[in-house]
Design an enzyme around this catalytic site. Structure first.
Site, PDB file in Angstrom:
ATOM      1  N   ASP A  32       0.845  -1.186   0.000  1.00 50.83           N
ATOM      2  CA  ASP A  32       0.000   0.000   0.000  1.00 50.83           C
ATOM      3  C   ASP A  32       0.884   1.241   0.000  1.00 50.83           C
ATOM      4  O   ASP A  32       2.083   1.158   0.247  1.00 50.83           O
ATOM      5  CB  ASP A  32      -0.926   0.002   1.216  1.00 50.83           C
ATOM      6  CG  ASP A  32      -2.263   0.683   0.945  1.00 50.83           C
ATOM      7  OD1 ASP A  32      -2.296   1.609   0.107  1.00 50.83           O
ATOM      8  OD2 ASP A  32      -3.271   0.296   1.558  1.00 50.83           O
ATOM      9  N   TYR A 153     -13.164   6.453 -14.824  1.00 49.83           N
ATOM     10  CA  TYR A 153     -13.204   5.400 -13.808  1.00 49.83           C
ATOM     11  C   TYR A 153     -13.856   4.131 -14.355  1.00 49.83           C
ATOM     12  O   TYR A 153     -13.298   3.034 -14.266  1.00 49.83           O
ATOM     13  CB  TYR A 153     -13.973   5.902 -12.585  1.00 49.83           C
ATOM     14  CG  TYR A 153     -14.171   4.853 -11.517  1.00 49.83           C
ATOM     15  CD1 TYR A 153     -13.160   4.526 -10.626  1.00 49.83           C
ATOM     16  CD2 TYR A 153     -15.386   4.170 -11.398  1.00 49.83           C
ATOM     17  CE1 TYR A 153     -13.327   3.561  -9.650  1.00 49.83           C
ATOM     18  CE2 TYR A 153     -15.575   3.212 -10.426  1.00 49.83           C
ATOM     19  CZ  TYR A 153     -14.542   2.907  -9.552  1.00 49.83           C
ATOM     20  OH  TYR A 153     -14.721   1.934  -8.597  1.00 49.83           O
ATOM     21  N   LYS A 157     -12.040   0.337 -15.156  1.00 52.25           N
ATOM     22  CA  LYS A 157     -12.486  -0.922 -14.556  1.00 52.25           C
ATOM     23  C   LYS A 157     -12.979  -1.900 -15.627  1.00 52.25           C
ATOM     24  O   LYS A 157     -12.787  -3.115 -15.501  1.00 52.25           O
ATOM     25  CB  LYS A 157     -13.588  -0.646 -13.529  1.00 52.25           C
ATOM     26  CG  LYS A 157     -13.135   0.170 -12.324  1.00 52.25           C
ATOM     27  CD  LYS A 157     -12.083  -0.568 -11.507  1.00 52.25           C
ATOM     28  CE  LYS A 157     -11.814   0.120 -10.179  1.00 52.25           C
ATOM     29  NZ  LYS A 157     -10.828  -0.617  -9.343  1.00 52.25           N
TER      30      LYS A 157
END
Length: 257
Positions: A32, A153, A157
């Site tokens: 992360d 976005y 995806k």
């Protein structure tokens, strides 16, 4: 017990997934941008390379699963959306492929139920998946205005889901599986900062399993789908796009499956 590598598991869906796997006794290695077992900026190629090297050192005998969860929402710039939501996941999966092959492991990607919605731009999806040219794609993304963030976005995806479908057969011949989970609106740190107006827009179409309430899905519900696909119980499932959205996709596309 298995060894899993996950990205973006410091909060939200990733955290719920990591905690579920750890409760089952598995080892989970979190990559992360903060508070991870390895800290890296996965929106940049050098961050991905460093992450892959770190995993190779930590798990020289191989890994059982890679869960690609790190991503940003539609309020980020198109450049960041394409870099993190698409290129980071794909390049990490390819980089970790030799480690997955050692244990006949699998990949699970967190996509979005927007992959089937009208906001997807087919030309952007083709750009991402057919050229795999990150530098040129990000140059083009730099000219995408902020008001088209939702389109960027959804397209990122959709591209990720397309990549999963495309490679699933080839990966399976090496004993590995590749799948994706498509969450609907979920309670995470990202969505908890939404304004009342944004919440109204998000709930314009009520979530069937939340009908009569103004609530999103729980992160744990999404994590349950991810953990299942990453487990041996899903050994016969490959190349699937699993909608975990409370029934929104079925509501909007009841005639397609």
């Amino acid at each position: 017990m298995a060894d899993y590598v996950i990205t973006g598991a410091t909060s939200g869906i990733g955290l719920a997934t990591r905690q579920t796997l750890e409760k089952q006794g598995h080892t989970v290695y979190n990559i992360d941008y903060k508070d991870g077992d390895f800290t890296a900026d996965l929106s940049r190629p050098e961050g991905r390379l460093a992450a892959v090297d770190a995993v190779k050192k930590a798990f020289p005998e191989g890994i059982d699963g890679f869960i690609s969860n790190a991503g940003v929402g539609p309020l980020a710039s198109a450049k960041m959306i394409f870099a993190l939501n698409y290129f980071a996941g794909v390049q990490l999966a390819e980089g970790l492929r030799p480690l997955l092959a050692k244990k006949k492991g699998n990949c699970v990607f967190t996509a979005s139920n927007t992959v089937s919605q009208p906001s997807v731009r087919p030309d952007w999806v083709d750009m991402l998946t057919n050229t795999m040219d990150e530098e040129r794609s990000l140059e083009i993304a730099a000219d995408i205005p902020p008001e088209l963030g939702a389109f960027a976005y959804a397209s990122s995806k959709h591209a990720l889901a397309r990549w999963v479908r495309r490679v699933s057969g080839a990966w399976a011949t090496e004993g590995m599986r590749v799948n994706a989970v498509d969450p609907g609106n979920t309670t995470t740190p990202m969505t908890q900062s939404m304004s009342p107006e944004q919440m109204d827009m998000a709930l314009l179409i009520p979530i069937p399993t939340r009908y009569g309430t103004r609530t999103f899905l729980d992160a744990q519900e999404i994590a349950n789908g991810i953990v299942f696909l990453a487990s041996p119980q899903a050994s016969g499932i490959n190349g699937i796009i699993l909608f975990v959205d409370g029934g929104i996709d079925a509501l909007l596309r009841s005639e397609r499956f």
